[in-house]
Motif scaffolding. Structure first.
Motif, PDB file in Angstrom:
ATOM      1  N   LEU A 165       0.804  -1.189  -0.002  1.00  0.00           N
ATOM      2  CA  LEU A 165      -0.003  -0.123   0.093  1.00  0.00           C
ATOM      3  C   LEU A 165       1.010   1.074  -0.059  1.00  0.00           C
ATOM      4  O   LEU A 165       0.498   2.212   0.059  1.00  0.00           O
ATOM      5  N   ASN A 166       2.201   1.051  -0.225  1.00  0.00           N
ATOM      6  CA  ASN A 166       3.239   2.312  -0.076  1.00  0.00           C
ATOM      7  C   ASN A 166       3.120   3.095   0.947  1.00  0.00           C
ATOM      8  O   ASN A 166       3.200   3.937   1.057  1.00  0.00           O
ATOM      9  N   PHE A 167       2.522   2.274   2.222  1.00  0.00           N
ATOM     10  CA  PHE A 167       2.435   3.095   3.584  1.00  0.00           C
ATOM     11  C   PHE A 167       1.607   4.296   3.180  1.00  0.00           C
ATOM     12  O   PHE A 167       1.735   5.299   4.053  1.00  0.00           O
ATOM     13  N   LEU A 168       0.631   4.219   2.509  1.00  0.00           N
ATOM     14  CA  LEU A 168      -0.295   5.326   2.360  1.00  0.00           C
ATOM     15  C   LEU A 168      -1.326   5.436   3.727  1.00  0.00           C
ATOM     16  O   LEU A 168      -1.842   4.352   3.868  1.00  0.00           O
ATOM     17  N   PRO A 169      -1.274   6.566   4.429  1.00  0.00           N
ATOM     18  CA  PRO A 169      -2.232   6.666   5.584  1.00  0.00           C
ATOM     19  C   PRO A 169      -3.622   6.106   5.714  1.00  0.00           C
ATOM     20  O   PRO A 169      -3.984   5.142   6.245  1.00  0.00           O
ATOM     21  N   ASP A 170      -4.485   6.545   4.698  1.00  0.00           N
ATOM     22  CA  ASP A 170      -5.726   6.016   4.628  1.00  0.00           C
ATOM     23  C   ASP A 170      -5.918   4.484   4.509  1.00  0.00           C
ATOM     24  O   ASP A 170      -6.792   3.752   5.228  1.00  0.00           O
ATOM     25  N   PRO A 171      -5.435   4.134   3.291  1.00  0.00           N
ATOM     26  CA  PRO A 171      -5.382   2.719   2.887  1.00  0.00           C
ATOM     27  C   PRO A 171      -4.889   1.825   4.144  1.00  0.00           C
ATOM     28  O   PRO A 171      -5.329   0.720   4.390  1.00  0.00           O
ATOM     29  N   SER A 172      -3.581   2.347   4.784  1.00  0.00           N
ATOM     30  CA  SER A 172      -2.923   1.505   5.586  1.00  0.00           C
ATOM     31  C   SER A 172      -3.821   1.414   6.906  1.00  0.00           C
ATOM     32  O   SER A 172      -3.754   0.162   7.391  1.00  0.00           O
ATOM     33  N   LYS A 173      -4.754   2.470   7.183  1.00  0.00           N
ATOM     34  CA  LYS A 173      -5.238   2.469   8.432  1.00  0.00           C
ATOM     35  C   LYS A 173      -6.506   1.410   8.433  1.00  0.00           C
ATOM     36  O   LYS A 173      -6.798   0.513   9.137  1.00  0.00           O
ATOM     37  N   GLN A 174      -7.171   1.450   7.096  1.00  0.00           N
ATOM     38  CA  GLN A 174      -8.140   0.577   6.682  1.00  0.00           C
ATOM     39  C   GLN A 174      -7.931  -0.846   6.840  1.00  0.00           C
ATOM     40  O   GLN A 174      -8.522  -1.707   7.308  1.00  0.00           O
ATOM     41  N   TYR A 175      -6.648  -1.076   6.126  1.00  0.00           N
ATOM     42  CA  TYR A 175      -6.234  -2.521   6.189  1.00  0.00           C
ATOM     43  C   TYR A 175      -5.817  -3.076   7.469  1.00  0.00           C
ATOM     44  O   TYR A 175      -6.196  -4.296   7.783  1.00  0.00           O
ATOM     45  N   LEU A 176      -5.344  -2.147   8.402  1.00  0.00           N
ATOM     46  CA  LEU A 176      -5.001  -2.539   9.829  1.00  0.00           C
ATOM     47  C   LEU A 176      -6.285  -2.721  10.723  1.00  0.00           C
ATOM     48  O   LEU A 176      -6.323  -3.687  11.370  1.00  0.00           O
ATOM     49  N   GLN A 177      -7.226  -2.138  10.570  1.00  0.00           N
ATOM     50  CA  GLN A 177      -8.462  -2.328  10.955  1.00  0.00           C
ATOM     51  C   GLN A 177      -9.092  -3.623  10.666  1.00  0.00           C
ATOM     52  O   GLN A 177      -9.884  -3.971  11.512  1.00  0.00           O
ATOM     53  N   ASP A 178      -9.023  -3.726   9.511  1.00  0.00           N
ATOM     54  CA  ASP A 178      -9.579  -4.875   8.931  1.00  0.00           C
ATOM     55  C   ASP A 178      -8.969  -6.073   9.323  1.00  0.00           C
ATOM     56  O   ASP A 178      -9.397  -7.235   9.687  1.00  0.00           O
TER      57      ASP A 178
END
Length: 402
Positions: free
Chosen positions: A181-194
């Protein structure tokens, strides 16, 4: 794909031996990738592909194999010549009913080298210990260390400095997929929440038949807020009572154990360094990945002292230390680390910004009446070692070889 050399080094001595290699750890920590790395090495050694049988039981296409009998039949049909060695890789084996009987039978019947992964510590309890007594070796796979995170981050950001990368590590943690995810903030946060939701739903709630998911959520949130602080189930029970909710300490302990079994949390017991005994109350809890804490709870930068302690705690486990919390009189030692004949003591602080802080961190270690290595680890850049106690910069500590 990064070669996780430290894990490969742990696995190498057991390749080809009649020992089931069991890789455990939180979901998405990289267990499947380890399988790929091992299979790549086998192919490089000339093992033919048809002698490597790999199944992921989270893949719905393999759902028809999720009983011991059907899996045994399938693998037996794949083994064309029973005199040849075959390499079996079973990912998320806990999805297979009575899997331990199947694995033990395959081990006895054929010349095969077996590797399995699982996302629950109960994988190695009960019947497995009976069927495979003395015939398995467990290796826990953790999220990326800071050293691994650095290697990946620098591939995409070659000009980044170590302090810059560490700030990103504090924010994102070490779950391997984040590099995609190239450490992009929003996608990374969504992934970690999932990831968090998946662990809680599949490995905590479902496997333990937990009905009160709202209570479980409150307990996990409490632990996240109190990472690195000593507390007891009774203390949490009193906290809930003040919130007008009656919860027994036994229920809280059961829920915490379920989270530990899922490798979401790790508990560290306290040890009386004078009385030489393990204390049975007021453990400390740490999260497998501090990035999940940021995504779900937030406040990693605000709670920097707790997060740094969490990072060091998991790093010590990653390096194979048995870790407890030290108590000496009324003082506390963050980590008492033991491995074979080795022992060391570690204090963790954000900054040694005042003489009071310096005296507190070094003073606790100075009271320990033995000559094992003692360390104070902080973000300070200059060396403040004293009285035989070594001071280390935290980033340097995380980057040093094991």
């Amino acid at each position: 794909m990064i070669k996780r050399t430290s894990y490969l080094q742990k696995i190498h001595p057991f390749i080809g031996l009649d020992l089931v290699k069991v890789l455990t750890g939180i979901r998405r920590s990289g267990k499947s990738v380890m399988f790929s790395l091992i299979m790549d090495e086998l192919r490089e050694q000339g093992i033919p592909q048809e002698h490597i049988i790999s199944l992921n039981f989270e893949n719905f296409e393999n759902n028809h194999l999720c009983t011991a009998e059907k899996l045994h039949t399938y693998v037996s049909d794949m083994i064309v010549d029973s005199k040849d060695k075959y390499y079996l890789f079973f990912d998320e084996i806990q999805e297979v009913e009575r899997w331990e009987k199947c694995v033990n039978s395959l081990r006895v019947k054929y010349d095969c080298d077996i590797y399995i992964t699982g996302s629950n510590a109960k994988l190695l309890s009960g019947e497995l210990a009976t069927y495979l007594a003395g015939r398995y070796v467990e290796i826990t796979i953790y999220p990326f260390s800071f050293a691994e995170f650095c290697d990946l981050y620098l591939e995409r950001n070659p000009q980044a400095s170590t302090p810059e990368i560490f700030n990103q590590y504090i924010r994102f943690g070490g779950m391997p997929f984040l590099t995609n995810l190239n450490f992009l903030p929003d996608p990374s946060k969504q992934y970690l929440q999932d990831v968090f939701n998946s662990v809680v739903l599949k490995d905590v709630v479902s496997r333990n038949n937990i009905r009160d998911t709202a209570l479980l959520d409150k307990i996990i949130t409490y632990v996240m807020a109190n990472i690195g602080r000593t507390f007891s189930a009774t203390g949490i029970s009193k906290y809930f009572k003040n919130e007008n909710q009656i919860v027994s300490p036994e229920t809280i302990l059961n829920y915490l154990q379920a989270c530990e079994d899922a490798f979401l949390l790790f508990s560290f017991h306290r040890q009386d360094l004078i009385g030489k005994k393990i204390l049975t109350v007021n453990d400390k809890y740490y999260m497998a990945d501090h990035g999940i804490r940021e995504a779900v709870y937030g406040k990693n930068e605000r709670d920097i002292n707790q997060v740094l302690e969490n990072i060091v705690a998991i790093e010590l486990l990653r390096r194979g230390w048995k870790v407890t919390i030290g108590k000496i009189d009324s003082l506390e030692i963050d980590f008492v680390c033991e491995k074979q004949e080795m022992k060391q003591y570690i204090q963790v602080a954000y900054l040694l910004a005042s003489q009071e802080t310096i005296d507190r961190e070094f003073g606790s270690l100075e009271k320990i009446p033995d000559n094992y290595p003692k360390y104070v680890i902080s973000m300070d850049e200059f060396d403040m070692s004293r009285n035989g106690i070594t001071h280390m910069n935290l980033r340097n500590f995380l980057l040093q070889s094991e």
